[in-house]
Design an enzyme around this catalytic site. Structure first.
Site, PDB file in Angstrom:
ATOM      1  N   THR A  62       0.842  -1.194   0.000  1.00 32.72           N
ATOM      2  CA  THR A  62       0.000   0.000   0.000  1.00 32.72           C
ATOM      3  C   THR A  62       0.878   1.245   0.000  1.00 32.72           C
ATOM      4  O   THR A  62       2.094   1.169  -0.182  1.00 32.72           O
ATOM      5  CB  THR A  62      -1.027  -0.067   1.159  1.00 32.72           C
ATOM      6  OG1 THR A  62      -1.948   1.009   1.010  1.00 32.72           O
ATOM      7  CG2 THR A  62      -0.357  -0.004   2.520  1.00 32.72           C
ATOM      8  N   LYS A  66       3.523   1.359  -4.000  1.00 25.73           N
ATOM      9  CA  LYS A  66       3.001   0.578  -5.121  1.00 25.73           C
ATOM     10  C   LYS A  66       3.834   0.705  -6.399  1.00 25.73           C
ATOM     11  O   LYS A  66       3.935  -0.241  -7.171  1.00 25.73           O
ATOM     12  CB  LYS A  66       1.540   0.963  -5.407  1.00 25.73           C
ATOM     13  CG  LYS A  66       0.574   0.520  -4.304  1.00 25.73           C
ATOM     14  CD  LYS A  66      -0.865   0.821  -4.679  1.00 25.73           C
ATOM     15  CE  LYS A  66      -1.809   0.503  -3.531  1.00 25.73           C
ATOM     16  NZ  LYS A  66      -3.208   0.704  -3.903  1.00 25.73           N
ATOM     17  N   GLU A  78      -0.321  -8.623 -16.621  1.00 26.86           N
ATOM     18  CA  GLU A  78      -0.679  -7.614 -17.625  1.00 26.86           C
ATOM     19  C   GLU A  78      -1.371  -6.424 -16.964  1.00 26.86           C
ATOM     20  O   GLU A  78      -1.111  -5.264 -17.287  1.00 26.86           O
ATOM     21  CB  GLU A  78      -1.612  -8.249 -18.669  1.00 26.86           C
ATOM     22  CG  GLU A  78      -1.861  -7.338 -19.856  1.00 26.86           C
ATOM     23  CD  GLU A  78      -3.032  -7.788 -20.716  1.00 26.86           C
ATOM     24  OE1 GLU A  78      -3.593  -8.880 -20.460  1.00 26.86           O
ATOM     25  OE2 GLU A  78      -3.408  -7.036 -21.631  1.00 26.86           O
ATOM     26  N   ASP A 102      -6.423  -3.951  -7.558  1.00 27.81           N
ATOM     27  CA  ASP A 102      -7.295  -2.810  -7.228  1.00 27.81           C
ATOM     28  C   ASP A 102      -8.420  -2.636  -8.255  1.00 27.81           C
ATOM     29  O   ASP A 102      -9.578  -2.429  -7.885  1.00 27.81           O
ATOM     30  CB  ASP A 102      -6.489  -1.511  -7.147  1.00 27.81           C
ATOM     31  CG  ASP A 102      -5.657  -1.418  -5.881  1.00 27.81           C
ATOM     32  OD1 ASP A 102      -6.091  -1.958  -4.842  1.00 27.81           O
ATOM     33  OD2 ASP A 102      -4.584  -0.788  -5.922  1.00 27.81           O
ATOM     34  N   GLY A 130      -2.414   7.407  -9.794  1.00 25.86           N
ATOM     35  CA  GLY A 130      -2.247   5.957  -9.783  1.00 25.86           C
ATOM     36  C   GLY A 130      -3.560   5.216  -9.563  1.00 25.86           C
ATOM     37  O   GLY A 130      -3.786   4.155 -10.161  1.00 25.86           O
ATOM     38  N   ASN A 151      -9.306  15.475 -15.183  1.00 23.33           N
ATOM     39  CA  ASN A 151      -8.351  15.758 -14.118  1.00 23.33           C
ATOM     40  C   ASN A 151      -8.081  17.249 -14.039  1.00 23.33           C
ATOM     41  O   ASN A 151      -8.124  17.951 -15.041  1.00 23.33           O
ATOM     42  CB  ASN A 151      -7.033  15.010 -14.382  1.00 23.33           C
ATOM     43  CG  ASN A 151      -6.171  14.928 -13.141  1.00 23.33           C
ATOM     44  OD1 ASN A 151      -6.667  14.577 -12.076  1.00 23.33           O
ATOM     45  ND2 ASN A 151      -4.903  15.251 -13.264  1.00 23.33           N
ATOM     46  N   TYR A 218     -13.127   5.819   1.876  1.00 23.69           N
ATOM     47  CA  TYR A 218     -14.198   5.358   2.762  1.00 23.69           C
ATOM     48  C   TYR A 218     -13.939   5.881   4.162  1.00 23.69           C
ATOM     49  O   TYR A 218     -12.833   6.301   4.493  1.00 23.69           O
ATOM     50  CB  TYR A 218     -14.285   3.821   2.768  1.00 23.69           C
ATOM     51  CG  TYR A 218     -13.027   3.154   3.252  1.00 23.69           C
ATOM     52  CD1 TYR A 218     -12.043   2.764   2.359  1.00 23.69           C
ATOM     53  CD2 TYR A 218     -12.802   2.950   4.613  1.00 23.69           C
ATOM     54  CE1 TYR A 218     -10.875   2.179   2.799  1.00 23.69           C
ATOM     55  CE2 TYR A 218     -11.637   2.359   5.057  1.00 23.69           C
ATOM     56  CZ  TYR A 218     -10.677   1.983   4.149  1.00 23.69           C
ATOM     57  OH  TYR A 218      -9.516   1.424   4.585  1.00 23.69           O
ATOM     58  N   GLY A 239     -15.531   3.410  -0.917  1.00 20.82           N
ATOM     59  CA  GLY A 239     -14.504   2.501  -1.416  1.00 20.82           C
ATOM     60  C   GLY A 239     -14.268   1.273  -0.555  1.00 20.82           C
ATOM     61  O   GLY A 239     -13.331   0.514  -0.819  1.00 20.82           O
TER      62      GLY A 239
HETATM   63  P1  ATR Z   1      -3.334   8.300  -6.278  1.00 25.14           P
HETATM   64  O1  ATR Z   1      -2.173   7.370  -6.509  1.00 25.14           O
HETATM   65  O2  ATR Z   1      -4.123   8.005  -5.042  1.00 25.14           O
HETATM   66  O3  ATR Z   1      -4.199   8.419  -7.486  1.00 25.14           O
HETATM   67  P2  ATR Z   1      -1.961  10.757  -6.886  1.00 25.14           P
HETATM   68  O4  ATR Z   1      -1.164  10.106  -7.950  1.00 25.14           O
HETATM   69  O5  ATR Z   1      -1.299  11.720  -5.942  1.00 25.14           O
HETATM   70  O6  ATR Z   1      -2.668   9.699  -5.936  1.00 25.14           O
HETATM   71  O7  ATR Z   1      -3.195  11.464  -7.612  1.00 25.14           O
HETATM   72  C1  ATR Z   1      -4.115  12.214  -6.910  1.00 25.14           C
HETATM   73  C2  ATR Z   1      -5.221  12.604  -7.866  1.00 25.14           C
HETATM   74  O8  ATR Z   1      -6.214  13.363  -7.170  1.00 25.14           O
HETATM   75  C3  ATR Z   1      -4.749  13.474  -9.021  1.00 25.14           C
HETATM   76  O9  ATR Z   1      -5.543  13.169 -10.148  1.00 25.14           O
HETATM   77  C4  ATR Z   1      -5.062  14.882  -8.489  1.00 25.14           C
HETATM   78  O10 ATR Z   1      -5.210  15.852  -9.495  1.00 25.14           O
HETATM   79  P3  ATR Z   1      -3.904  16.637 -10.061  1.00 25.14           P
HETATM   80  O11 ATR Z   1      -3.232  15.691 -11.006  1.00 25.14           O
HETATM   81  O12 ATR Z   1      -4.472  17.817 -10.750  1.00 25.14           O
HETATM   82  O13 ATR Z   1      -3.078  16.973  -8.872  1.00 25.14           O
HETATM   83  C5  ATR Z   1      -6.383  14.622  -7.823  1.00 25.14           C
HETATM   84  N1  ATR Z   1      -6.798  15.604  -6.811  1.00 25.14           N
HETATM   85  C6  ATR Z   1      -6.325  15.742  -5.552  1.00 25.14           C
HETATM   86  N2  ATR Z   1      -7.009  16.693  -4.888  1.00 25.14           N
HETATM   87  C7  ATR Z   1      -7.942  17.186  -5.753  1.00 25.14           C
HETATM   88  C8  ATR Z   1      -8.968  18.176  -5.674  1.00 25.14           C
HETATM   89  N3  ATR Z   1      -9.171  18.882  -4.565  1.00 25.14           N
HETATM   90  N4  ATR Z   1      -9.753  18.383  -6.758  1.00 25.14           N
HETATM   91  C9  ATR Z   1      -9.558  17.680  -7.886  1.00 25.14           C
HETATM   92  N5  ATR Z   1      -8.605  16.730  -8.034  1.00 25.14           N
HETATM   93  C10 ATR Z   1      -7.809  16.481  -6.973  1.00 25.14           C
END
Ligand code: ATR
Length: 272
Positions: A62, A66, A78, A102, A130, A151, A218, A239
Site C-alpha cells: 500500500t 506501489k 498484464e 485494485d 495511480g 483531471n 471510505y 470505497g
Molecule cells: P493516487 O495514486 O491516489 O491516485 P496521486 O497520484 O497523488 O494519488 O493522484 C491524486 C489525484 O487526485 C490526481 O488526479 C489529483 O489531481 P492533479 O493531477 O491535478 O493533482 C487529484 N486531486 C487531488 N485533490 C484534488 C482536488 N481537490 N480536486 C480535484 N482533483 C484532486
C-alpha cells in the site's frame, strides 16, 4: 508452520487488511498468518528481501510503495503493467511476481456488490493519478461504451488516455471539469480530494437518478462527493467494497480460493 503474509506500507497501523484476510482465512478454512509490516520510506526493497528470506509467501503493498513494488517485481501481470503499480506480491520459486488487484476489486464491487453492469455504460473517471490508472484496463475489460477521464491537471489526463489508446482505440477520452456534460451511468472519484474533506469540481449534470457514484475513499460517514451525488438523486457508494474485493482477489492469487465477501464487508463496515 503457518504460511505468512503481510501488508507493507508507511504508515501501516490503520490498515484493515489483517482483519479482512483473517476473516477470509477463517471462512475458507485456511491456516495462515497475515501481519502489518511498516517499511522505512527508503527501505522497501530491503523489507521485501527480508520477507522473502524469512519464507513469507506473499504481501500486499500500500501507500507509498506501489510504484516501487512494480519496479522490484521480477514478473508482472498484464494488469499490473497497465496500472504501472503493484498492490499484491507473490513469492514463489525464487521469483517475485507482482499483480494489481485494485481495478478488479473496483469492478467486482460495481458489478457484483452494487449490481450495476459496466458493459455498454458511460463512465466518468475523476482523477488521473495511480488510483485512476489502475482501474482503466479492468473497466475496459467489461466493455463500457466510453470512459472519460477528467483531471484538474489536464496533461495527466491526456497522458493516461495515451497509455490506453492502443488497447482500446477511441474508448478512453480526456476532458476538463468545465466540459463535463452528462449524465453518466457511473461516476468514479479516483482523486484524493476526499482525504482533505473536499471534492473535485464535478458539476451536478454529471449525475442522474440512475447514476452510480463511487468514491474510492471510505470512512464512517459519506464523503463530500458522495453527499453531492446523493443530493442529485444518484446512488452513492464508498470505497470499502473495493477494498474488500481487492483483498479477495489477492487471497485468490495466494490461496487458489475466492472468499465470499458480503458478510465480511458488513462486519468491516460496522467496525469503522
Ligand atoms: P493516487 O495514486 O491516489 O491516485 P496521486 O497520484 O497523488 O494519488 O493522484 C491524486 C489525484 O487526485 C490526481 O488526479 C489529483 O489531481 P492533479 O493531477 O491535478 O493533482 C487529484 N486531486 C487531488 N485533490 C484534488 C482536488 N481537490 N480536486 C480535484 N482533483 C484532486
Amino acid at each position: 508452520m503457518s504460511d505468512r503474509y503481510c501488508v507493507i506500507g508507511n504508515p501501516i497501523a490503520h490498515s484493515r487488511s489483517p482483519d479482512i484476510h483473517a476473516a477470509f482465512a477463517a471462512q475458507t478454512g485456511h491456516t495462515l498468518v497475515y501481519e502489518r509490516c511498516l517499511a522505512p520510506l527508503d527501505g522497501f526493497a530491503a523489507t521485501v528481501g527480508g520477507l522473502v528470506a524469512s519464507g513469507y509467501r506473499g504481501a500486499s503493498v500500500t501507500v507509498p510503495f506501489k510504484l516501487e513494488a512494480a519496479a522490484l517485481a521480477g514478473q508482472l501481470s498484464e494488469r499490473a503493467r497497465a496500472a504501472g503499480a503493484v498492490n499484491t506480491l507473490v513469492f514463489a520459486d525464487g521469483v517475485i511476481f507482482g499483480d494489481n488487484t485494485d481495478g478488479a476489486g473496483l469492478v467486482n464491487d460495481i458489478v457484483h456488490n452494487a449490481g450495476v453492469a459496466v458493459a455498454g455504460k458511460r463512465v466518468l473517471m475523476l482523477g488521473a493519478g495511480g488510483a485512476a490508472q489502475g482501474c482503466i484496463l479492468p473497466l475496459l475489460s467489461q466493455g463500457p461504451q466510453a470512459i472519460v477521464v477528467v483531471n484538474r491537471t489536464r496533461a495527466s489526463a491526456d497522458a493516461l488516455v495515451e497509455r490506453f489508446a492502443d488497447a482500446a482505440p477511441g474508448k478512453v477520452a480526456a476532458a476538463d471539469f468545465a466540459d463535463i456534460d452528462g449524465p453518466y451511468d457511473i461516476v468514479i472519484n479516483a482523486t484524493s480530494a476526499s482525504l482533505a474533506d473536499t471534492m473535485p469540481a464535478v458539476p451536478s449534470q454529471a449525475f442522474s437518478p440512475t447514476t452510480l457514484a463511487l468514491d474510492m475513499m471510505y470512512g464512517n460517514k459519506p464523503t463530500r462527493f458522495m453527499a453531492f451525488a446523493t443530493a442529485q438523486g444518484a446512488t452513492a457508494r464508498d470505497g470499502l467494497g473495493m477494498l474488500v474485493e481487492q483483498a479477495a482477489e489477492a487471497f485468490f492469487l495466494w490461496r487458489g480460493v475466492r472468499p465470499e465477501t458480503d458478510e465480511i464487508l458488513t462486519r468491516i463496515r460496522s467496525a469503522l
